[in-house]
Write a protein that holds these residues in place. Structure first.
Motif, short mmCIF file in Angstrom:
data_model
loop_
_atom_site.label_atom_id
_atom_site.label_comp_id
_atom_site.label_asym_id
_atom_site.label_seq_id
_atom_site.Cartn_x
_atom_site.Cartn_y
_atom_site.Cartn_z
N ASP A 6 0.84 -1.20 0.00
CA ASP A 6 0.00 0.00 0.00
C ASP A 6 0.88 1.25 0.00
O ASP A 6 1.13 1.84 1.05
CB ASP A 6 -0.88 -0.05 1.27
CG ASP A 6 -2.08 0.87 1.21
OD1 ASP A 6 -2.48 1.26 0.11
OD2 ASP A 6 -2.62 1.18 2.28
N THR A 26 -1.56 -1.25 -4.06
CA THR A 26 -2.70 -0.32 -4.01
C THR A 26 -2.16 1.09 -3.81
O THR A 26 -1.21 1.30 -3.06
CB THR A 26 -3.67 -0.64 -2.86
OG1 THR A 26 -2.92 -0.82 -1.66
CG2 THR A 26 -4.48 -1.88 -3.12
N ASN A 28 -3.65 5.41 -3.62
CA ASN A 28 -4.82 6.29 -3.54
C ASN A 28 -4.33 7.71 -3.80
O ASN A 28 -3.11 7.94 -3.84
CB ASN A 28 -5.55 6.13 -2.19
CG ASN A 28 -4.69 6.51 -1.00
OD1 ASN A 28 -3.94 7.47 -1.05
ND2 ASN A 28 -4.80 5.75 0.08
N LYS A 83 -9.76 2.06 -9.27
CA LYS A 83 -10.31 2.22 -7.93
C LYS A 83 -11.39 3.30 -7.97
O LYS A 83 -11.17 4.41 -8.46
CB LYS A 83 -9.19 2.66 -6.99
CG LYS A 83 -9.23 2.03 -5.64
CD LYS A 83 -7.92 2.32 -4.92
CE LYS A 83 -8.07 2.04 -3.46
NZ LYS A 83 -6.89 2.51 -2.73
N PHE A 129 -12.13 -0.39 4.94
CA PHE A 129 -11.03 0.31 5.63
C PHE A 129 -11.10 0.05 7.13
O PHE A 129 -11.79 0.77 7.86
CB PHE A 129 -11.16 1.82 5.37
CG PHE A 129 -10.59 2.30 4.07
CD1 PHE A 129 -10.69 1.54 2.91
CD2 PHE A 129 -9.95 3.54 4.00
CE1 PHE A 129 -10.16 2.01 1.71
CE2 PHE A 129 -9.43 4.02 2.80
CZ PHE A 129 -9.53 3.25 1.66
N ARG A 132 -9.35 2.85 9.85
CA ARG A 132 -10.08 4.11 10.08
C ARG A 132 -11.28 3.89 10.99
O ARG A 132 -11.71 4.80 11.69
CB ARG A 132 -10.50 4.74 8.74
CG ARG A 132 -9.29 5.17 7.93
CD ARG A 132 -9.63 6.02 6.73
NE ARG A 132 -8.47 6.15 5.86
CZ ARG A 132 -8.40 6.94 4.80
NH1 ARG A 132 -9.44 7.67 4.47
NH2 ARG A 132 -7.30 7.00 4.07
N ALA A 164 -8.29 -3.23 3.75
CA ALA A 164 -7.48 -2.01 3.57
C ALA A 164 -7.37 -1.24 4.87
O ALA A 164 -8.06 -1.53 5.85
CB ALA A 164 -8.13 -1.14 2.49
N SER A 165 -6.45 -0.26 4.85
CA SER A 165 -6.22 0.59 6.02
C SER A 165 -5.73 -0.26 7.20
O SER A 165 -6.17 -0.07 8.33
CB SER A 165 -7.52 1.35 6.36
OG SER A 165 -7.35 2.26 7.39
N ARG A 167 -3.11 -1.39 10.01
CA ARG A 167 -2.20 -0.56 10.81
C ARG A 167 -1.08 -1.36 11.48
O ARG A 167 -0.09 -0.82 11.91
CB ARG A 167 -2.98 0.14 11.92
CG ARG A 167 -4.08 1.06 11.45
CD ARG A 167 -3.52 2.46 11.20
NE ARG A 167 -4.59 3.43 11.10
CZ ARG A 167 -5.12 3.84 9.96
NH1 ARG A 167 -4.67 3.36 8.82
NH2 ARG A 167 -6.09 4.73 9.95
N THR A 184 -4.01 -5.33 2.34
CA THR A 184 -3.01 -4.31 2.00
C THR A 184 -1.95 -4.37 3.08
O THR A 184 -2.23 -4.72 4.23
CB THR A 184 -3.62 -2.89 1.99
OG1 THR A 184 -4.19 -2.63 3.27
CG2 THR A 184 -4.64 -2.71 0.91
C1 E4P Z 1 -5.86 1.17 0.23
O1 E4P Z 1 -6.46 0.81 -0.73
C2 E4P Z 1 -6.25 2.33 1.03
O2 E4P Z 1 -6.22 3.47 0.24
C3 E4P Z 1 -5.37 2.46 2.23
O3 E4P Z 1 -5.20 1.18 2.81
C4 E4P Z 1 -5.88 3.47 3.23
O4 E4P Z 1 -5.12 3.40 4.40
P1 E4P Z 1 -5.12 4.54 5.51
O5 E4P Z 1 -6.41 4.50 6.23
O6 E4P Z 1 -3.96 4.18 6.39
O7 E4P Z 1 -4.91 5.85 4.79
#
Ligand code: E4P
Length: 221
Positions: A6, A26, A28, A83, A129, A132, A164-165, A167, A184
């Motif tokens: 990512d 990935t 963004n 995307k 995500f 988040r 995604a997202s 940590r 990711t």
């Molecule tokens: C991947 O596709 C997302 O854009 C990404 O994992 C977002 O991660 P973040 O919440 O750390 O910005």
């Protein structure tokens, strides 16, 4: 489970791709902006490094604009996955792009019902995500569990669940236990995943013992 790096940092992509464990990438708009480079050029370079799905996000807010952008992005390389944000216009664009045989990753998913809509629109992948949600005190992994369970119950759904997202390494551990298709991994998370203090201590001890044995034993002439 597949691992998608990512980041839009091509040096990092080169470094981690050399481990042989990266299945895709990935990006963004925030990650591309951070690279300080021209969008199309970065995507093209990433495609030359990793042979797998490379997500590139549209920035239009109307379906028609998203489709135009998506077609342009898909034209960069056959591995590009377009995307699209999980909003009504994004669903329309997903339907239109999938009808044209263009793969999509429907992003910014925060609920199981949003994921269902993405699947019904023909998304190749949906990106819930989790970090988040955790950040605001909700349980991101519960969302993955709901989506994986639902998609499994309806075999006609072929949309892949892309966690995604993420940590930390435990997010990846939980995602794989739930049977998510893809996770990711930001570069620093891969470092966390590969590192274990017992691996380092064990290796140091093996090498020390080897050195001692080599000094003690008679060496072949
Ligand atoms: C991947 O596709 C997302 O854009 C990404 O994992 C977002 O991660 P973040 O919440 O750390 O910005």
């Amino acid at each position: 489970m597949q691992l998608f790096l990512d980041t839009a940092d091509v040096d990092a992509i080169r470094r981690y791709a050399s481990w042989g464990v990266i299945d895709g990438v990935t990006t963004n708009p925030s990650l591309i902006a951070r690279s300080g480079r021209v969008f199309e050029e970065v995507i093209e370079e990433i495609c030359s490094i990793v042979d797998g799905p490379i997500s590139a996000e549209v920035t239009a807010l109307e379906a028609e604009g998203m489709v135009d952008e998506g077609e342009r992005l898909a034209g960069i390389h056959p591995n590009v996955v377009v995307k699209v944000p999980l909003i009504p216009e994004g669903l329309k664009a997903t339907k239109a792009l999938s009808a044209r045989g263009i793969r999509t990753n429907v992003t910014l998913c925060f609920s199981p019902t949003q994921a269902l809509l993405a699947a019904k629109a023909g998304a190749t992948m949906v990106s819930p995500f989790i970090g988040r949600l955790d950040d605001r005190g909700e349980r991101g992994m519960a969302l993955i569990e709901d989506i994986v369970t639902t998609f499994r119950a309806y075999p006609r759904i072929t949309t892949q669940v892309l966690v995604a997202s993420t940590r930390h390494a435990d997010h990846v551990r939980q995602a794989m236990l739930l049977g998510a298709d893809i996770s990711t991994v930001p570069p620093k998370l891969l470092d966390q995943m590969v590192t274990h203090d017992l691996t380092d201590k064990g290796l140091a001890a093996f090498l020390e013992d080897w050195k001692k044995a080599r000094t003690a034993a008679p060496q072949p002439a």
